[in-house]
Design an enzyme around this catalytic site. Structure first.
Site, PDB file in Angstrom:
ATOM      1  N   ASP A 155       0.826  -1.215   0.000  1.00  0.00           N
ATOM      2  CA  ASP A 155       0.000   0.000   0.000  1.00  0.00           C
ATOM      3  C   ASP A 155       0.861   1.267   0.000  1.00  0.00           C
ATOM      4  O   ASP A 155       1.957   1.285   0.564  1.00  0.00           O
ATOM      5  CB  ASP A 155      -0.916  -0.016   1.234  1.00  0.00           C
ATOM      6  N   ASN A 201     -11.208  -2.310  -5.224  1.00  0.00           N
ATOM      7  CA  ASN A 201     -10.515  -1.394  -6.139  1.00  0.00           C
ATOM      8  C   ASN A 201     -11.289  -1.181  -7.451  1.00  0.00           C
ATOM      9  O   ASN A 201     -11.012  -0.239  -8.192  1.00  0.00           O
ATOM     10  CB  ASN A 201      -9.083  -1.869  -6.445  1.00  0.00           C
TER      11      ASN A 201
END
Ligand code: IPE
Ligand code: IPE
Ligand code: MG
Length: 240
Positions: free
Chosen positions: A20, A68
């Site tokens: 991330d 996502n």
């Protein structure tokens, strides 16, 4: 598959990573977001080597979550463009290094060219033994569990199954035949698992690092492994 071992020995067979911070890295540098993902792909390459150096057998990389899909179409297209480039250009080099590639997630939702490239890559590398790199793509744990349950319902209706155990349930997950992660690493300072491997992480050790993913190096990996080695994995037993 659980990998409970006697206290005192600490195998590190499987590391799962939430890579991330690519977007924030690009933003900090005033670069387009995709530049963060390109640099993130290089960090993933470094991580594979670091994992190999530490004799890790399985490495699962959270590459694109089911959630996502809620990002912009532009971002999604750029990310899959980058991924298809890597799948086309890197697969020979992974194969030469004896690396096996697999993917987990809702494959049918992926763009067709990605599905084709994944099938080709998995087929080509299926007998490789150095390490198994698993890409979590269009993956969310709740989705995986519900897909597993729907297959179980079909098997029950076909009289192939009448009850389920933890072990037999695991055979319906995308991660069947892969041992549970021993260690979860998440970068960028976020301390959540974002729908990742909920079942499989039941007894994993979690290490959070504030480094943004594109800046992740072997040193960060070693720091996480050191922290892992200094944890006591008790699995509910008495403190030693
Ligand atoms: C993580 O980077 C990688 C993917 C989700 C593909 P992000 O894109 O989430 O980066 P941040 O969290 O916005 O910095
Ligand atoms: C998790 O990161 C998914 C991947 C790294 C592929 P996100 O950036 O999408 O997660 P949230 O939104 O911070 O929970
Ligand atoms: Mg993020």
């Amino acid at each position: 598959m659980s990998n409970i071992s006697p206290l005192g020995t600490k195998p590190l067979r499987h590391v799962a990573v939430v890579m991330d911070g690519n977007g924030r890295w690009a933003k900090q540098k005033g670069l387009p977001t995709i530049a963060g993902h390109k640099a993130g792909a290089e960090a993933a390459r470094r991580l594979i080597q670091a994992a190999v150096d530490h004799n890790v057998e399985y490495l699962t990389l959270y590459t694109f979550s089911s959630e996502n899909w809620n990002r912009s179409e532009k971002w999604i297209n750029e990310l899959f463009g980058l991924l298809s480039w890597y799948l086309e250009h890197e697969i020979n080099s992974l194969h030469e290094k004896n690396i096996r590639l697999k993917s987990i997630g809702e494959r049918t939702r992926l763009p067709e060219n990605i599905q084709r490239l994944l099938t080709k890559a998995e087929e080509k590398t299926k007998s490789n033994t150095l390490i198994t790199v698993i890409l979590a793509l269009s993956y969310s744990s709740k989705n995986e569990i519900v897909r597993a349950i729907n297959t179980i319902i079909k098997d029950v209706q076909a009289n192939k199954l009448s009850s389920i155990t933890e072990e037999s349930f695991e055979q319906y997950l995308d991660t069947r035949s892969i041992p549970d992660p021993d260690l979860l690493i998440r970068t960028s300072g976020e301390q959540r698992i974002s729908n990742y491997l909920l079942w499989q992480l039941a007894y994993a050790e979690f290490v959070f690092d504030t480094v943004l993913w594109p800046d992740f190096t072997e040193t960060h990996f070693e720091k996480a492994v050191y922290e892992y080695e200094n944890r006591e994995r008790r699995y509910g037993r008495d403190v030693s």
